[in-house]
Design a protein around this motif. Structure first.
Motif, PDB file in Angstrom:
ATOM      1  N   UNK A  51       0.625  -1.209  -0.069  1.00  0.00           N
ATOM      2  CA  UNK A  51       0.047   0.032  -0.096  1.00  0.00           C
ATOM      3  C   UNK A  51       0.818   1.268   0.028  1.00  0.00           C
ATOM      4  N   UNK A  52       1.980   1.025   0.528  1.00  0.00           N
ATOM      5  CA  UNK A  52       2.820   2.446   0.745  1.00  0.00           C
ATOM      6  C   UNK A  52       3.646   2.573  -0.603  1.00  0.00           C
ATOM      7  N   UNK A  53       4.021   1.383  -1.162  1.00  0.00           N
ATOM      8  CA  UNK A  53       4.378   1.501  -2.410  1.00  0.00           C
ATOM      9  C   UNK A  53       3.419   2.017  -3.558  1.00  0.00           C
ATOM     10  N   UNK A  54       2.152   1.836  -3.433  1.00  0.00           N
ATOM     11  CA  UNK A  54       1.265   1.981  -4.088  1.00  0.00           C
ATOM     12  C   UNK A  54       0.698   3.589  -4.105  1.00  0.00           C
ATOM     13  N   UNK A  55       0.765   4.106  -2.778  1.00  0.00           N
ATOM     14  CA  UNK A  55       0.640   5.267  -2.381  1.00  0.00           C
ATOM     15  C   UNK A  55       1.959   6.176  -3.224  1.00  0.00           C
ATOM     16  N   UNK A  56       3.051   5.971  -2.898  1.00  0.00           N
ATOM     17  CA  UNK A  56       4.039   6.708  -3.552  1.00  0.00           C
ATOM     18  C   UNK A  56       3.958   6.789  -5.024  1.00  0.00           C
ATOM     19  N   UNK A  57       3.589   5.391  -5.759  1.00  0.00           N
ATOM     20  CA  UNK A  57       3.459   5.776  -6.984  1.00  0.00           C
ATOM     21  C   UNK A  57       2.524   6.623  -7.531  1.00  0.00           C
ATOM     22  N   UNK A  58       1.315   6.552  -6.744  1.00  0.00           N
ATOM     23  CA  UNK A  58       0.192   7.601  -7.093  1.00  0.00           C
ATOM     24  C   UNK A  58       0.701   8.782  -6.913  1.00  0.00           C
ATOM     25  N   UNK A  59       1.522   9.354  -5.859  1.00  0.00           N
ATOM     26  CA  UNK A  59       2.006  10.566  -5.498  1.00  0.00           C
ATOM     27  C   UNK A  59       2.779  11.014  -6.747  1.00  0.00           C
ATOM     28  N   UNK A  60       3.823  10.143  -7.236  1.00  0.00           N
ATOM     29  CA  UNK A  60       4.669  10.401  -8.313  1.00  0.00           C
ATOM     30  C   UNK A  60       3.764  10.648  -9.609  1.00  0.00           C
ATOM     31  N   UNK A  61       2.810   9.657  -9.852  1.00  0.00           N
ATOM     32  CA  UNK A  61       2.160  10.188 -10.853  1.00  0.00           C
ATOM     33  C   UNK A  61       1.310  11.623 -10.933  1.00  0.00           C
ATOM     34  N   UNK A  62       0.766  11.837  -9.611  1.00  0.00           N
ATOM     35  CA  UNK A  62       0.057  13.295  -9.477  1.00  0.00           C
ATOM     36  C   UNK A  62       1.175  14.304  -9.674  1.00  0.00           C
ATOM     37  N   UNK A  63       2.434  14.209  -9.625  1.00  0.00           N
ATOM     38  CA  UNK A  63       3.272  15.157  -9.686  1.00  0.00           C
ATOM     39  C   UNK A  63       3.712  15.336 -11.062  1.00  0.00           C
ATOM     40  N   UNK A  64       3.882  14.267 -11.975  1.00  0.00           N
ATOM     41  CA  UNK A  64       3.916  14.141 -13.134  1.00  0.00           C
ATOM     42  C   UNK A  64       3.120  15.044 -13.917  1.00  0.00           C
ATOM     43  N   UNK A  65       1.813  14.775 -13.692  1.00  0.00           N
ATOM     44  CA  UNK A  65       0.663  15.416 -14.137  1.00  0.00           C
ATOM     45  C   UNK A  65       0.665  16.723 -14.022  1.00  0.00           C
ATOM     46  N   UNK A  66       0.991  17.219 -12.574  1.00  0.00           N
ATOM     47  CA  UNK A  66       1.016  18.600 -12.332  1.00  0.00           C
ATOM     48  C   UNK A  66       2.037  19.586 -13.118  1.00  0.00           C
ATOM     49  N   UNK A  67       3.271  18.688 -13.207  1.00  0.00           N
ATOM     50  CA  UNK A  67       4.482  19.407 -14.022  1.00  0.00           C
ATOM     51  C   UNK A  67       3.892  19.535 -15.247  1.00  0.00           C
TER      52      UNK A  67
END
Length: 208
Positions: free
Chosen positions: A190-206
């Motif tokens: 779940x922590x791995x999935x959460x980190x992957x989700x945050x990374x995707x959100x950051x990439x989309x935002x950038x």
């Protein structure tokens, strides 16, 4: 429970966490029961050993007297003397619980007058060793009956202690570690999935 068979979801994490809590509570209850059973078992073993020692000593002395009487008296007289039981013993069994273990309470009933005159025979055919032998065996009877109850209780408690030990070990060395391992695996996923989700959100935002 192999971690590869576990669904890495929050629902499964909640389910396994409840199972772990229940398993730990069960382990503590069983361990407390096992400790209390052991305490009472040790007390009964001491009582059993004390009784057995007394009974064996009394029967040994009575048997020595009987062997001496047998060597000095007519064998047919002794055989006729003991061929018919001098008294009857009735048994009524009830039960009591020791830590949820049903153990017997043996109520033996016999005529108290038997101890005053256990066997009727003529003194002309008798001698001192025979009298001592009969008195010894007679006086040993109550302790022998008590020893029967204590030994049976010890057997039942020993069996229950062994069952409790197997359950405690199963929980302590298998169930609880497997649950903890599965929970740790789910948390990691779940922590791995959460980190992957945050990374995707950051990439989309950038990108925007």
């Amino acid at each position: 429970m192999a971690t590869k068979e576990v669904l890495a979801t929050r629902v499964e994490l909640t389910h396994l966490s409840k199972q772990l809590t229940t398993a730990k509570k069960g382990h503590k209850l069983l361990k407390d029961k096992q400790d209390e059973l052991m305490r009472q078992f040790i007390q009964l073993i001491k009582q059993n050993n004390h009784l057995r020692k007394e009974v064996e000593e009394e029967m040994h002395q009575a048997m020595k007297s009987f062997r001496l009487a047998n060597a000095t008296l007519n064998e047919k007289f002794i055989e006729e003397l003991f061929i018919v039981p001098a008294a009857q013993v009735s048994l009524d069994i009830s039960k009591k619980n020791i830590m949820s273990v049903p153990v017997p309470i043996m109520n033996f009933q016999y005529d108290a007058s038997y101890f005053e005159s256990p066997v009727e025979y003529g003194f002309l055919n008798s001698n001192v060793p025979l009298d001592q032998s009969i008195t010894g065996f007679t006086n040993c009877l109550p302790k022998l009956l008590e020893l029967t109850e204590v030994e049976k209780t010890c057997q039942l408690l020993a069996s229950e202690i062994e069952k409790s030990r197997r359950r405690v070990n199963a929980l302590e060395y298998f169930t609880i570690p497997e649950l903890e391992e599965s929970i740790a695996f789910i948390k990691m996923k779940l922590e791995e999935d959460e980190r992957a989700r945050v990374n995707r959100m950051i990439k989309i935002k950038n990108r925007s």
